[in-house]
Write an enzyme that holds these catalytic residues in place. Structure first.
Site, PDB file in Angstrom:
ATOM      1  N   ARG A 143       0.832  -1.144   0.031  1.00 53.75           N
ATOM      2  CA  ARG A 143       0.008  -0.020   0.012  1.00 53.75           C
ATOM      3  C   ARG A 143       0.917   1.158   0.124  1.00 53.75           C
ATOM      4  O   ARG A 143       2.085   1.182  -0.015  1.00 53.75           O
ATOM      5  CB  ARG A 143      -1.073   0.063   1.109  1.00 53.75           C
ATOM      6  CG  ARG A 143      -0.562  -0.446   2.353  1.00 53.75           C
ATOM      7  CD  ARG A 143       0.293   0.169   3.300  1.00 53.75           C
ATOM      8  NE  ARG A 143       0.095   1.571   3.372  1.00 53.75           N
ATOM      9  CZ  ARG A 143       0.752   2.139   3.500  1.00 53.75           C
ATOM     10  NH1 ARG A 143       2.357   1.942   3.760  1.00 53.75           N
ATOM     11  NH2 ARG A 143       0.867   3.523   3.737  1.00 53.75           N
ATOM     12  N   GLY A 144       0.202   2.363  -0.069  1.00 55.67           N
ATOM     13  CA  GLY A 144       1.194   3.516  -0.382  1.00 55.67           C
ATOM     14  C   GLY A 144       1.101   3.764  -1.808  1.00 55.67           C
ATOM     15  O   GLY A 144       1.372   3.104  -2.523  1.00 55.67           O
ATOM     16  N   ALA A 145       0.692   4.957  -2.350  1.00 50.43           N
ATOM     17  CA  ALA A 145       0.598   5.319  -3.810  1.00 50.43           C
ATOM     18  C   ALA A 145       1.785   4.853  -4.637  1.00 50.43           C
ATOM     19  O   ALA A 145       1.595   4.320  -5.607  1.00 50.43           O
ATOM     20  CB  ALA A 145       0.308   6.824  -4.122  1.00 50.43           C
TER      21      ALA A 145
ATOM     22  N   ARG B 247      -7.672  -0.563  -6.760  1.00 44.71           N
ATOM     23  CA  ARG B 247      -8.124   0.546  -5.983  1.00 44.71           C
ATOM     24  C   ARG B 247      -8.237   1.680  -6.747  1.00 44.71           C
ATOM     25  O   ARG B 247      -7.349   1.952  -7.577  1.00 44.71           O
ATOM     26  CB  ARG B 247      -6.708   0.585  -4.808  1.00 44.71           C
ATOM     27  CG  ARG B 247      -6.841  -0.429  -3.900  1.00 44.71           C
ATOM     28  CD  ARG B 247      -5.885  -0.206  -2.734  1.00 44.71           C
ATOM     29  NE  ARG B 247      -6.319   0.645  -1.761  1.00 44.71           N
ATOM     30  CZ  ARG B 247      -5.753   1.246  -0.846  1.00 44.71           C
ATOM     31  NH1 ARG B 247      -4.309   1.048  -0.621  1.00 44.71           N
ATOM     32  NH2 ARG B 247      -6.461   2.079   0.114  1.00 44.71           N
TER      33      ARG B 247
ATOM     34  N   GLN C   3      -2.268   2.587   9.869  1.00 44.59           N
ATOM     35  CA  GLN C   3      -0.900   2.534   9.258  1.00 44.59           C
ATOM     36  C   GLN C   3       0.095   3.416  10.268  1.00 44.59           C
ATOM     37  O   GLN C   3       0.998   3.172  10.149  1.00 44.59           O
ATOM     38  CB  GLN C   3      -1.062   3.427   7.871  1.00 44.59           C
ATOM     39  CG  GLN C   3      -1.851   2.304   6.816  1.00 44.59           C
ATOM     40  CD  GLN C   3      -3.382   2.465   6.842  1.00 44.59           C
ATOM     41  OE1 GLN C   3      -3.964   2.869   7.825  1.00 44.59           O
ATOM     42  NE2 GLN C   3      -3.858   2.435   5.626  1.00 44.59           N
TER      43      GLN C   3
ATOM     44  N   ASP D 176      -2.418  10.512  -2.158  1.00 44.34           N
ATOM     45  CA  ASP D 176      -2.555   9.661  -3.285  1.00 44.34           C
ATOM     46  C   ASP D 176      -2.860  10.240  -4.577  1.00 44.34           C
ATOM     47  O   ASP D 176      -2.845   9.546  -5.345  1.00 44.34           O
ATOM     48  CB  ASP D 176      -3.838   8.965  -2.608  1.00 44.34           C
ATOM     49  CG  ASP D 176      -3.237   8.051  -1.409  1.00 44.34           C
ATOM     50  OD1 ASP D 176      -3.272   8.478  -0.326  1.00 44.34           O
ATOM     51  OD2 ASP D 176      -2.976   6.794  -1.774  1.00 44.34           O
TER      52      ASP D 176
ATOM     53  N   ASN E 269      -5.351  12.368   0.474  1.00 44.05           N
ATOM     54  CA  ASN E 269      -4.608  11.477   1.156  1.00 44.05           C
ATOM     55  C   ASN E 269      -5.530  10.458   2.315  1.00 44.05           C
ATOM     56  O   ASN E 269      -6.767  10.958   2.423  1.00 44.05           O
ATOM     57  CB  ASN E 269      -3.608  12.260   2.109  1.00 44.05           C
ATOM     58  CG  ASN E 269      -2.510  11.580   2.333  1.00 44.05           C
ATOM     59  OD1 ASN E 269      -1.893  10.566   1.764  1.00 44.05           O
ATOM     60  ND2 ASN E 269      -2.073  11.553   3.868  1.00 44.05           N
ATOM     61  N   LYS E 270      -5.031   9.849   2.954  1.00 44.68           N
ATOM     62  CA  LYS E 270      -5.543   9.037   4.190  1.00 44.68           C
ATOM     63  C   LYS E 270      -6.649   9.745   4.685  1.00 44.68           C
ATOM     64  O   LYS E 270      -6.405  10.705   5.355  1.00 44.68           O
ATOM     65  CB  LYS E 270      -4.506   8.436   4.760  1.00 44.68           C
ATOM     66  CG  LYS E 270      -4.970   7.355   5.934  1.00 44.68           C
ATOM     67  CD  LYS E 270      -6.016   6.302   5.582  1.00 44.68           C
ATOM     68  CE  LYS E 270      -5.320   5.591   4.460  1.00 44.68           C
ATOM     69  NZ  LYS E 270      -6.335   4.522   3.718  1.00 44.68           N
TER      70      LYS E 270
HETATM   71  O1  MRU Z   1      -4.760   3.052   2.309  1.00 44.56           O
HETATM   72  P1  MRU Z   1      -3.121   3.455   2.055  1.00 44.56           P
HETATM   73  O2  MRU Z   1      -2.542   2.935   3.345  1.00 44.56           O
HETATM   74  O3  MRU Z   1      -2.537   2.927   0.750  1.00 44.56           O
HETATM   75  O4  MRU Z   1      -2.981   4.979   2.133  1.00 44.56           O
HETATM   76  C1  MRU Z   1      -1.760   5.313   2.063  1.00 44.56           C
HETATM   77  C2  MRU Z   1      -1.683   7.013   2.035  1.00 44.56           C
HETATM   78  O5  MRU Z   1      -2.732   7.560   2.390  1.00 44.56           O
HETATM   79  C3  MRU Z   1      -0.218   7.463   2.039  1.00 44.56           C
HETATM   80  O6  MRU Z   1      -0.099   8.695   2.874  1.00 44.56           O
HETATM   81  C4  MRU Z   1      -0.195   8.039   0.421  1.00 44.56           C
HETATM   82  O7  MRU Z   1      -0.533   7.027  -0.342  1.00 44.56           O
HETATM   83  C5  MRU Z   1       1.278   8.444   0.371  1.00 44.56           C
HETATM   84  S1  MRU Z   1       2.483   7.158   0.244  1.00 44.56           S
HETATM   85  C6  MRU Z   1       3.948   7.611  -0.082  1.00 44.56           C
END
Ligand code: MRU
Length: 362
Positions: free
Chosen positions: A52-54, A96, A208, A249, A259-260
């Site tokens: 996970r993470g963009a 996603r 996270q 994201d 973002n999250k």
């Molecule tokens: O649902 P996730 O854990 O994939 O969400 C991740 C985030 O929101 C991060 O802050 C974002 O992807 C940036 S990662 C460098």
């Protein structure tokens, strides 16, 4: 705690290889790697947040394309190759919806394939094309390493010796090829000799911040204090926080940033308490096709992430649940966006275009 470097993801072997990932759903209690041998397991790993993470999602999807193409015989025709590629890309794109790096990486793979179609001999085309596509996936992976270092280099200038920053979710090495985006600022500041402390929001519902950010910062010897999301306003009011930095994201053309979930509340609180609020993200996270953040698709996830997180029921059976995984922070709440090409500030359509346009095909 001594720092033990673990690759977030890696490709093992050649065109018949596999994608190896740390299963992030098991952290921090277990550091376990899984091997994705076909496109279905890559899709599942993205969907279930094992990766996970963009940026990490984008890199995984690029390698996922290779696993999806492995089912095609080496001597398949060009038409069969094109059909399967479109199928694999559409499938991975359905994993996603919010992180635009997923679509950016898949587009890059498709564009690369398109540029090769005329060049390769028609016989045995599939085998020949796949090698070049694997090189493209590896390039996306390697570029992300460089990008994160540059984000750290530019971003650490906003951190003073002795500062305490707050972050939300995980935008660290686990969310990228290595080193992270938001967390890169802390790593680079510490490497340049600055003393830095971090408050990490736990980041409900999937934690996270608690499971990944606190773990990663401790691994790298950065002073970190874990708080519940609802404590962020208080620590700002108490004067404990000099700045906030989060990842992203998807960033619209005017700088509105998805973002999250919970990031928007942090930004509002930062504004009220006069704390600078930064976003750190690579250019691949910008989506210039969207004029503002209202058009960013927001993923909604299953109710049991809220009612039954980590195996324990914490809400009545049958309760109605709303579980958006991301929110959008308006550009006017963002002090600056730190990219691999420098810091965008103030944040608006003109400044975003000036930095990003040259590097991104709309
Ligand atoms: O649902 P996730 O854990 O994939 O969400 C991740 C985030 O929101 C991060 O802050 C974002 O992807 C940036 S990662 C460098």
């Amino acid at each position: 705690m001594s720092y033990q470097h673990i690759e977030t993801l890696s490709w093992l072997g050649g065109t018949d290889g596999t994608l190896r990932l740390i299963d992030q759903t098991l952290l921090p209690s277990e550091v376990k790697e899984i091997d994705c041998r076909n496109v279905e397991t890559v899709w599942e790993a993205i969907k279930k947040l094992r990766v996970r993470g963009a940026p990490a999602i984008g890199i995984s999807a690029a390698y996922g394309v290779i696993t999806g193409m492995q089912t095609l015989p080496q001597d398949a025709s060009l038409d069969a190759f094109k059909n399967r590629l479109n199928e694999v890309i559409a499938y991975l794109a359905s994993s996603r919806p919010t992180a635009v790096n997923l679509f950016w990486a898949l587009d890059r793979m498709k564009t690369k394939a398109g540029s090769l179609y005329g060049q390769k001999a028609v016989g045995g085309i599939a085998g020949a094309l796949l090698g070049d596509l694997l090189d493209e996936a590896k390039a996306i992976h390697e570029e992300d390493r460089t990008t994160c270092r540059l984000i750290g280099k530019y971003g650490q200038s906003v951190i003073k010796d002795g500062d305490t920053f707050l972050t939300h979710c995980n935008a660290g090495g686990l969310a990228t090829a290595d080193y992270g985006t938001a967390l890169a600022l802390f790593f680079a500041a510490a490497e340049s000799g600055k003393k830095i402390s971090v408050y990490a929001d736990e980041t409900r519902p999937l934690l996270q911040g608690a499971r990944l950010t606190a773990w990663e910062l401790m691994q790298r010897g950065i002073d970190v204090t874990l708080i519940c999301d609802s404590m962020a306003a208080l620590v700002m009011r108490q004067g404990k926080i000099n700045g906030v930095v989060v990842g992203a994201d998807r960033i619209a053309a005017n700088g509105d940033t998805a973002n999250k979930i919970g990031t928007y509340s942090v930004a509002v609180n930062a504004k009220v308490h006069n704390v600078p609020f930064y976003v750190a993200a690579p250019v691949s996270t910008f989506d210039l096709t969207l004029p503002d953040g209202s058009l960013i698709p927001i993923e909604e996830r299953l109710a049991d992430e809220i009612t039954n997180g980590f195996g324990k029921r914490t809400a009545p059976e049958g309760v109605k649940v709303y579980n958006p995984a991301f929110d959008v922070t308006p550009a006017e709440l963002i002090t600056g966006i730190i990219t691999e090409h420098g810091i965008i500030t103030p944040v608006n359509t003109d400044s975003v275009r000036k930095t990003v346009c040259r590097f991104l095909v709309e």
